[in-house]
Design a protein around this motif. Sequence first.
Motif, PDB file in Angstrom:
ATOM      1  N   LYS A 166       0.626  -3.531   1.552  1.00 47.35           N
ATOM      2  CA  LYS A 166       1.854  -3.333   0.776  1.00 47.35           C
ATOM      3  C   LYS A 166       1.557  -2.651  -0.552  1.00 47.35           C
ATOM      4  O   LYS A 166       2.311  -1.784  -1.003  1.00 47.35           O
ATOM      5  CB  LYS A 166       2.543  -4.668   0.520  1.00 47.35           C
ATOM      6  CG  LYS A 166       3.146  -5.295   1.751  1.00 47.35           C
ATOM      7  CD  LYS A 166       3.790  -6.617   1.410  1.00 47.35           C
ATOM      8  CE  LYS A 166       4.328  -7.303   2.647  1.00 47.35           C
ATOM      9  NZ  LYS A 166       4.946  -8.597   2.329  1.00 47.35           N
ATOM     10  N   ILE A 167       0.453  -3.050  -1.176  1.00 44.73           N
ATOM     11  CA  ILE A 167       0.083  -2.462  -2.464  1.00 44.73           C
ATOM     12  C   ILE A 167      -0.243  -0.987  -2.294  1.00 44.73           C
ATOM     13  O   ILE A 167       0.214  -0.136  -3.059  1.00 44.73           O
ATOM     14  CB  ILE A 167      -1.103  -3.218  -3.088  1.00 44.73           C
ATOM     15  CG1 ILE A 167      -0.683  -4.648  -3.444  1.00 44.73           C
ATOM     16  CG2 ILE A 167      -1.631  -2.495  -4.316  1.00 44.73           C
ATOM     17  CD1 ILE A 167      -1.834  -5.556  -3.825  1.00 44.73           C
ATOM     18  N   GLN A 168      -1.016  -0.662  -1.260  1.00 49.20           N
ATOM     19  CA  GLN A 168      -1.377   0.745  -1.027  1.00 49.20           C
ATOM     20  C   GLN A 168      -0.140   1.563  -0.680  1.00 49.20           C
ATOM     21  O   GLN A 168      -0.014   2.708  -1.120  1.00 49.20           O
ATOM     22  CB  GLN A 168      -2.427   0.839   0.065  1.00 49.20           C
ATOM     23  CG  GLN A 168      -3.722   0.213  -0.403  1.00 49.20           C
ATOM     24  CD  GLN A 168      -4.943   0.861   0.174  1.00 49.20           C
ATOM     25  OE1 GLN A 168      -4.872   1.860   0.871  1.00 49.20           O
ATOM     26  NE2 GLN A 168      -6.072   0.287  -0.134  1.00 49.20           N
ATOM     27  N   HIS A 169       0.781   0.993   0.080  1.00 45.44           N
ATOM     28  CA  HIS A 169       2.022   1.701   0.400  1.00 45.44           C
ATOM     29  C   HIS A 169       2.819   1.965  -0.877  1.00 45.44           C
ATOM     30  O   HIS A 169       3.372   3.057  -1.057  1.00 45.44           O
ATOM     31  CB  HIS A 169       2.849   0.872   1.395  1.00 45.44           C
ATOM     32  CG  HIS A 169       4.170   1.487   1.720  1.00 45.44           C
ATOM     33  ND1 HIS A 169       4.286   2.627   2.499  1.00 45.44           N
ATOM     34  CD2 HIS A 169       5.426   1.139   1.370  1.00 45.44           C
ATOM     35  CE1 HIS A 169       5.563   2.938   2.602  1.00 45.44           C
ATOM     36  NE2 HIS A 169       6.280   2.056   1.928  1.00 45.44           N
ATOM     37  N   GLY A 170       2.868   0.986  -1.776  1.00 45.61           N
ATOM     38  CA  GLY A 170       3.574   1.156  -3.042  1.00 45.61           C
ATOM     39  C   GLY A 170       2.929   2.229  -3.917  1.00 45.61           C
ATOM     40  O   GLY A 170       3.634   3.021  -4.558  1.00 45.61           O
ATOM     41  N   LEU A 171       1.601   2.271  -3.921  1.00 49.48           N
ATOM     42  CA  LEU A 171       0.909   3.316  -4.680  1.00 49.48           C
ATOM     43  C   LEU A 171       1.233   4.702  -4.126  1.00 49.48           C
ATOM     44  O   LEU A 171       1.485   5.643  -4.886  1.00 49.48           O
ATOM     45  CB  LEU A 171      -0.606   3.081  -4.653  1.00 49.48           C
ATOM     46  CG  LEU A 171      -1.130   1.925  -5.490  1.00 49.48           C
ATOM     47  CD1 LEU A 171      -2.598   1.651  -5.169  1.00 49.48           C
ATOM     48  CD2 LEU A 171      -0.957   2.227  -6.961  1.00 49.48           C
ATOM     49  N   ASP A 172       1.232   4.814  -2.798  1.00 53.90           N
ATOM     50  CA  ASP A 172       1.561   6.102  -2.177  1.00 53.90           C
ATOM     51  C   ASP A 172       3.001   6.520  -2.487  1.00 53.90           C
ATOM     52  O   ASP A 172       3.267   7.685  -2.792  1.00 53.90           O
ATOM     53  CB  ASP A 172       1.367   6.034  -0.661  1.00 53.90           C
ATOM     54  CG  ASP A 172      -0.094   5.993  -0.257  1.00 53.90           C
ATOM     55  OD1 ASP A 172      -0.943   6.482  -1.025  1.00 53.90           O
ATOM     56  OD2 ASP A 172      -0.383   5.476   0.843  1.00 53.90           O
ATOM     57  N   LYS A 173       3.896   5.562  -2.416  1.00 52.61           N
ATOM     58  CA  LYS A 173       5.311   5.842  -2.680  1.00 52.61           C
ATOM     59  C   LYS A 173       5.520   6.296  -4.132  1.00 52.61           C
ATOM     60  O   LYS A 173       6.241   7.266  -4.391  1.00 52.61           O
ATOM     61  CB  LYS A 173       6.137   4.590  -2.391  1.00 52.61           C
ATOM     62  CG  LYS A 173       7.625   4.807  -2.413  1.00 52.61           C
ATOM     63  CD  LYS A 173       8.338   3.538  -1.974  1.00 52.61           C
ATOM     64  CE  LYS A 173       9.836   3.712  -2.036  1.00 52.61           C
ATOM     65  NZ  LYS A 173      10.549   2.509  -1.612  1.00 52.61           N
ATOM     66  N   ALA A 174       4.853   5.611  -5.058  1.00 53.85           N
ATOM     67  CA  ALA A 174       4.963   5.985  -6.473  1.00 53.85           C
ATOM     68  C   ALA A 174       4.360   7.372  -6.706  1.00 53.85           C
ATOM     69  O   ALA A 174       4.928   8.185  -7.445  1.00 53.85           O
ATOM     70  CB  ALA A 174       4.255   4.955  -7.344  1.00 53.85           C
ATOM     71  N   ALA A 175       3.239   7.655  -6.059  1.00 54.69           N
ATOM     72  CA  ALA A 175       2.596   8.964  -6.218  1.00 54.69           C
ATOM     73  C   ALA A 175       3.498  10.078  -5.695  1.00 54.69           C
ATOM     74  O   ALA A 175       3.624  11.136  -6.322  1.00 54.69           O
ATOM     75  CB  ALA A 175       1.262   8.985  -5.489  1.00 54.69           C
TER      76      ALA A 175
END
Length: 89
Positions: free
Chosen positions: A28-37
């Motif tokens: 979930k954290i990595q998905h959130g980082l990708d989404k923010a990027a």
Amino acid sequence: MGLLNNLRTKLDPAKGKVSDLAHQHGGKIQHGLDKAARAVDERTKGKYRDRIQTGTGKAKSAMDRLAHKNDPGPGKGDTTPPAGPPPAS
């Protein structure tokens, strides 16, 4: 030095809890980082794409280190250096 030692002893349990949460919710954290990027990249119209990718990569790597702090990485762990110099041929 007393202040730093007190702070360190009080923050150790929190560090363990954060590590556990990062381990449980890593995807979930990595998905959130990708989404923010992606959102930032769209807002800047690709002008800072390389910097965004670099920062995202560093954030993911830091999160991985935090989540797997107790797991030795590949090639790390229970290895000991040789006791003496290599044999001469």
